[in-house]
Design a protein around this motif. Structure first.
Motif, PDB file in Angstrom:
ATOM      1  N   THR A 125     -12.825   3.533 -42.762  1.00  0.00           N
ATOM      2  CA  THR A 125     -13.668   4.649 -42.327  1.00  0.00           C
ATOM      3  C   THR A 125     -15.139   4.273 -42.382  1.00  0.00           C
ATOM      4  O   THR A 125     -15.561   3.485 -43.243  1.00  0.00           O
ATOM      5  CB  THR A 125     -13.415   5.893 -43.199  1.00  0.00           C
ATOM      6  OG1 THR A 125     -14.148   6.998 -42.671  1.00  0.00           O
ATOM      7  CG2 THR A 125     -13.834   5.665 -44.650  1.00  0.00           C
ATOM      8  N   TYR A 126     -15.899   4.838 -41.447  1.00  0.00           N
ATOM      9  CA  TYR A 126     -17.345   4.633 -41.392  1.00  0.00           C
ATOM     10  C   TYR A 126     -17.925   5.756 -40.529  1.00  0.00           C
ATOM     11  O   TYR A 126     -17.326   6.133 -39.522  1.00  0.00           O
ATOM     12  CB  TYR A 126     -17.682   3.266 -40.794  1.00  0.00           C
ATOM     13  CG  TYR A 126     -19.153   2.928 -40.848  1.00  0.00           C
ATOM     14  CD1 TYR A 126     -19.757   2.622 -42.060  1.00  0.00           C
ATOM     15  CD2 TYR A 126     -19.936   2.936 -39.694  1.00  0.00           C
ATOM     16  CE1 TYR A 126     -21.115   2.318 -42.120  1.00  0.00           C
ATOM     17  CE2 TYR A 126     -21.292   2.638 -39.750  1.00  0.00           C
ATOM     18  CZ  TYR A 126     -21.868   2.331 -40.963  1.00  0.00           C
ATOM     19  OH  TYR A 126     -23.220   2.046 -41.028  1.00  0.00           O
ATOM     20  N   PRO A 127     -19.108   6.293 -40.909  1.00  0.00           N
ATOM     21  CA  PRO A 127     -19.616   7.470 -40.178  1.00  0.00           C
ATOM     22  C   PRO A 127     -19.944   7.242 -38.719  1.00  0.00           C
ATOM     23  O   PRO A 127     -19.981   8.210 -37.952  1.00  0.00           O
ATOM     24  CB  PRO A 127     -20.889   7.839 -40.960  1.00  0.00           C
ATOM     25  CG  PRO A 127     -20.709   7.238 -42.307  1.00  0.00           C
ATOM     26  CD  PRO A 127     -19.929   5.993 -42.088  1.00  0.00           C
ATOM     27  N   LEU A 128     -20.199   6.006 -38.322  1.00  0.00           N
ATOM     28  CA  LEU A 128     -20.590   5.741 -36.937  1.00  0.00           C
ATOM     29  C   LEU A 128     -19.513   5.010 -36.151  1.00  0.00           C
ATOM     30  O   LEU A 128     -19.784   4.463 -35.085  1.00  0.00           O
ATOM     31  CB  LEU A 128     -21.889   4.923 -36.908  1.00  0.00           C
ATOM     32  CG  LEU A 128     -23.091   5.559 -37.609  1.00  0.00           C
ATOM     33  CD1 LEU A 128     -24.303   4.649 -37.510  1.00  0.00           C
ATOM     34  CD2 LEU A 128     -23.416   6.925 -37.007  1.00  0.00           C
ATOM     35  N   THR A 129     -18.296   5.007 -36.657  1.00  0.00           N
ATOM     36  CA  THR A 129     -17.252   4.247 -36.000  1.00  0.00           C
ATOM     37  C   THR A 129     -16.500   5.085 -34.966  1.00  0.00           C
ATOM     38  O   THR A 129     -16.560   6.312 -34.974  1.00  0.00           O
ATOM     39  CB  THR A 129     -16.249   3.695 -37.027  1.00  0.00           C
ATOM     40  OG1 THR A 129     -15.437   2.694 -36.418  1.00  0.00           O
ATOM     41  CG2 THR A 129     -15.339   4.797 -37.548  1.00  0.00           C
ATOM     42  N   ASP A 130     -15.798   4.390 -34.092  1.00  0.00           N
ATOM     43  CA  ASP A 130     -14.879   5.078 -33.188  1.00  0.00           C
ATOM     44  C   ASP A 130     -13.452   4.859 -33.690  1.00  0.00           C
ATOM     45  O   ASP A 130     -13.253   4.484 -34.842  1.00  0.00           O
ATOM     46  CB  ASP A 130     -15.069   4.598 -31.745  1.00  0.00           C
ATOM     47  CG  ASP A 130     -14.864   3.099 -31.584  1.00  0.00           C
ATOM     48  OD1 ASP A 130     -14.218   2.474 -32.463  1.00  0.00           O
ATOM     49  OD2 ASP A 130     -15.331   2.540 -30.573  1.00  0.00           O
ATOM     50  N   ALA A 131     -12.497   5.068 -32.837  1.00  0.00           N
ATOM     51  CA  ALA A 131     -11.102   5.017 -33.266  1.00  0.00           C
ATOM     52  C   ALA A 131     -10.469   3.647 -33.119  1.00  0.00           C
ATOM     53  O   ALA A 131      -9.263   3.497 -33.340  1.00  0.00           O
ATOM     54  CB  ALA A 131     -10.281   6.043 -32.474  1.00  0.00           C
ATOM     55  N   ASN A 132     -11.254   2.640 -32.763  1.00  0.00           N
ATOM     56  CA  ASN A 132     -10.694   1.314 -32.507  1.00  0.00           C
ATOM     57  C   ASN A 132     -10.835   0.430 -33.739  1.00  0.00           C
ATOM     58  O   ASN A 132     -11.941   0.043 -34.127  1.00  0.00           O
ATOM     59  CB  ASN A 132     -11.404   0.667 -31.326  1.00  0.00           C
ATOM     60  CG  ASN A 132     -11.204   1.448 -30.053  1.00  0.00           C
ATOM     61  OD1 ASN A 132     -10.063   1.671 -29.632  1.00  0.00           O
ATOM     62  ND2 ASN A 132     -12.287   1.891 -29.430  1.00  0.00           N
ATOM     63  N   ALA A 133      -9.726   0.104 -34.360  1.00  0.00           N
ATOM     64  CA  ALA A 133      -9.741  -0.781 -35.518  1.00  0.00           C
ATOM     65  C   ALA A 133     -10.057  -2.205 -35.079  1.00  0.00           C
ATOM     66  O   ALA A 133      -9.747  -2.619 -33.957  1.00  0.00           O
ATOM     67  CB  ALA A 133      -8.392  -0.743 -36.232  1.00  0.00           C
TER      68      ALA A 133
END
Length: 625
Positions: A125-133
């Motif tokens: 998890t990260y506040p600026l991430t999208d759904a792509n691992a």
């Protein structure tokens, strides 16, 4: 119709039979969307029509939503699967992609083959991430017996933990159908760095049963932002001209006295910065520490302060107790900056941290220098403390009480000038106070990573490649240890031993005393340990002694960087259970000052694995004339 299968299925109460039919159908190619919904109904105690609807998740007084496996979060109540595909990169897996209806939150579930699944999942998890691992996250999960989950906004605004929890819960229904196991048989582990540490802490304190373990990395506190950046901007104003001088003092072979040659204002600023917790060794990279490449070093928080505290600048320049009026070397410095054409607000904001003290009993010892012996503030305090407000959005209104629900391993870096090392110690004390010492030992670990900073996580970005390690090996090993701790009752290795003095975190030189999971390496040249003077054309003999703390596995590589450019070359070494010894030589053909480094990697388990490779580095100054 979805994928040729009706969108409504009849489910009876033959739970075991339905589970077998569902998993068999999935292996024949039926989409997980329908099968997951079928499994949800299958696991109900009665028929779908008679099952009571789940109650909504409760909101705590502080605003955090308390998420359990059974409660319904109204914001993320409608997961929708958009597509499914079989992928081959970075490893073979079945990918399920979807979103939550009425939101911008998306999710991806990466399911490796059933014969590799061991009943767990990993979620970043990260506040600026999208759904792509990342490929690394997917590969790590698959290699370690788990599927991978990632959720995030299409706009990159993914604050809090509720979307992560909703994705984790829905992914369990999908994985249950895919692997033919009940959701209750799956264990989950959430991890995140920097802003992701806020989310991970929020999840650990505000959820139960969604995840069983947590790994927050390079973690902040409610009093981290924006003050860490403001005080460094203040140091930039005062110390920029002496940055290289200070850097040389703390570099290998330097004088060790960063205060030498500083005037009264510069000395006062360096003491204030250091007592705030900015690592002295962080001056090895003064450009980054001072934010010299940033427009103002305030990361946009200056405008936030101006909006919520519009009278601050006027007070700073006109009222007693502020540097704008203070009769001191630092006061003279800021007034000189204004006289030279500096912006009033820009200068005033840099010392805002002096006027934002947390409660005296809150344990934030980096702020104690701004109090008198009785604990009262030395300087005027603004009516609103900004830091906790900044944190609330990122963490999902976490209280940071230390009352965690699950096991936790914190990973922090000793050269981090963004999320300072003492912040992890502060939170460890909160957890110990909340759980009590016995439960604290049974549920919490803290590993400090030496020679790693806030950014050097991937090791291939060129940032500080000649002096920093990739820190990802430690959290990956921590996730492995966490799963063994949760699932088998095998305690994770002991926390790193350290002391906190004047907000500086120090660790023992010997690995067996330091503990944790990181090797320790000491390099010498011509039998000297700090600096060697030689001449062009002469051969210098190097040796490296590597110690292991007993929980780091074995040394698998030793690499040498003779020019000090970050280009490492592997050399042979002689290893043992407790460490290794490496020796080599090099002839310098050009005059100059070189910082020769040796980087070592230790690993438990499969030595060919790309994951869990725990590194450390040591350097020595070579002056060639």
């Amino acid at each position: 119709m979805i994928g040729g299968i009706p969108s409504a299925l009849h489910i009876d109460n033959d739970v075991e039979g339905n589970l077998l039919r569902i998993s068999t159908s999935l292996r024949r190619g039926a989409p997980a969307a329908i099968l997951a919904l079928a499994l949800v109904a299958t696991m109900a105690t009665g028929s779908p029509a008679s099952a009571a609807p789940p109650v909504d998740c409760v909101t705590a007084p502080g605003g955090a939503v308390l998420v359990t496996p059974d409660c319904n979060d109204p914001l993320y109540a409608a997961p929708v699967i958009d597509s499914e595909s079989d992928e081959t990169e970075p490893v073979a897996h079945h990918k399920v992609s979807g979103h939550f209806e009425g939101t911008q939150m998306q999710f991806n579930i990466y399911l490796p083959p059933a014969d590799t699944f061991q009943g767990r999942f990993f979620q970043y998890t990260y506040p600026l991430t999208d759904a792509n691992a990342t490929a690394r996250a997917i590969g790590f999960g698959a290699e370690n017996g788990g599927y991978t989950v990632q959720a995030g906004s299409s706009t990159g605004n993914s604050l809090g933990y509720r979307h992560d929890a909703a994705a984790a819960k829905f992914a369990e229904t999908v994985a249950s159908a895919y692997y033919g196991v009940p959701p209750t048989g799956i264990n989950g582990y959430l991890y995140g760095a920097s802003g992701g540490s806020f989310q991970t802490i929020g999840a650990a304190e505000s959820t139960t049963g969604v995840w069983q373990g947590f790994v927050p990395m390079v973690m902040g506190t409610p009093m981290s932002t924006p003050y860490t950046f403001f005080i460094r901007a203040m140091a930039r104003l005062v110390l920029a001209d002496k940055a290289q001088q200070i850097s040389d003092a703390v570099l290998p072979g330097g004088s060790g006295d960063p205060y030498a040659g500083l005037d009264a204002a510069e000395s006062a600023m360096l003491r204030e910065l250091t007592a705030f917790g900015v690592p002295l060794r962080g001056w090895e990279d003064p450009d980054y520490l001072l934010g010299l490449s940033a427009p103002d070093g305030l990361l946009g928080f200056g405008s936030v302060v101006q909006a919520i505290d519009p009278s601050y600048a006027d007070d700073f320049w006109s009222k007693p107790g502020y540097l704008g009026t203070e009769q001191s070397p630092l006061g003279d410095e800021v007034r000189a900056a204004l006289a030279a054409g500096g912006d009033r607000w820009d200068i005033a904001l840099r010392s805002y941290y002096r006027h934002q003290l947390p409660p005296a009993d809150s344990g934030y010892y980096g702020f104690d220098q701004f109090r008198d012996a009785a604990g009262s503030p030395l300087y005027p305090q603004r009516s609103l403390v900004v830091g906790p407000l900044v944190l609330r959005g990122s963490s999902g209104n976490a209280s940071y009480s230390g009352q965690i629900h699950g096991k936790m391993i914190v990973v922090d870096n000793l050269l981090d000038v963004d999320a300072m090392p003492w912040h992890a110690d502060w939170y460890a004390k909160r957890v110990a106070a909340s759980l009590g010492q016995s439960e604290f030992r049974n549920n919490f670990r803290l590993y400090y990573n030496d020679n790693a900073d806030h950014l050097g996580g991937d090791g291939d970005e060129g940032h500080g490649a000649n002096r920093l390690i990739s820190y990802w090996g430690v959290p990956e090993q921590a996730l492995r240890d966490l799963s063994a701790w949760v699932e088998k009752g095998t305690p994770a290795p002991a926390s790193t031993k350290y002391t906190a003095t004047n907000a500086q975190i120090e660790v023992p030189r010997l690995a067996l005393a330091r503990k944790g999971v990181q090797p320790v390496v000491d390099v010498t040249a011509n039998l000297h340990s700090d600096v060697v003077h030689t001449r062009v054309g002469r051969t210098v003999a190097f040796a490296a002694v590597i110690q292991l703390p007993g929980t780091a596995g074995r040394v698998v590589t030793t690499e040498w960087d003779f020019p000090g450019t970050g280009d490492f070359v592997e050399r042979r070494f002689v290893g043992s259970k407790l460490g290794a010894v490496g020796a080599t030589s090099y002839t310098f053909t050009q005059p100059g000052t070189y910082y020769v480094g040796v980087r070592v990697t230790a690993q438990r388990g499969n030595p060919s694995s790309a994951f869990g490779r725990v590194q450390n580095i040591d350097r020595i100054r070579i002056v060639v004339e």
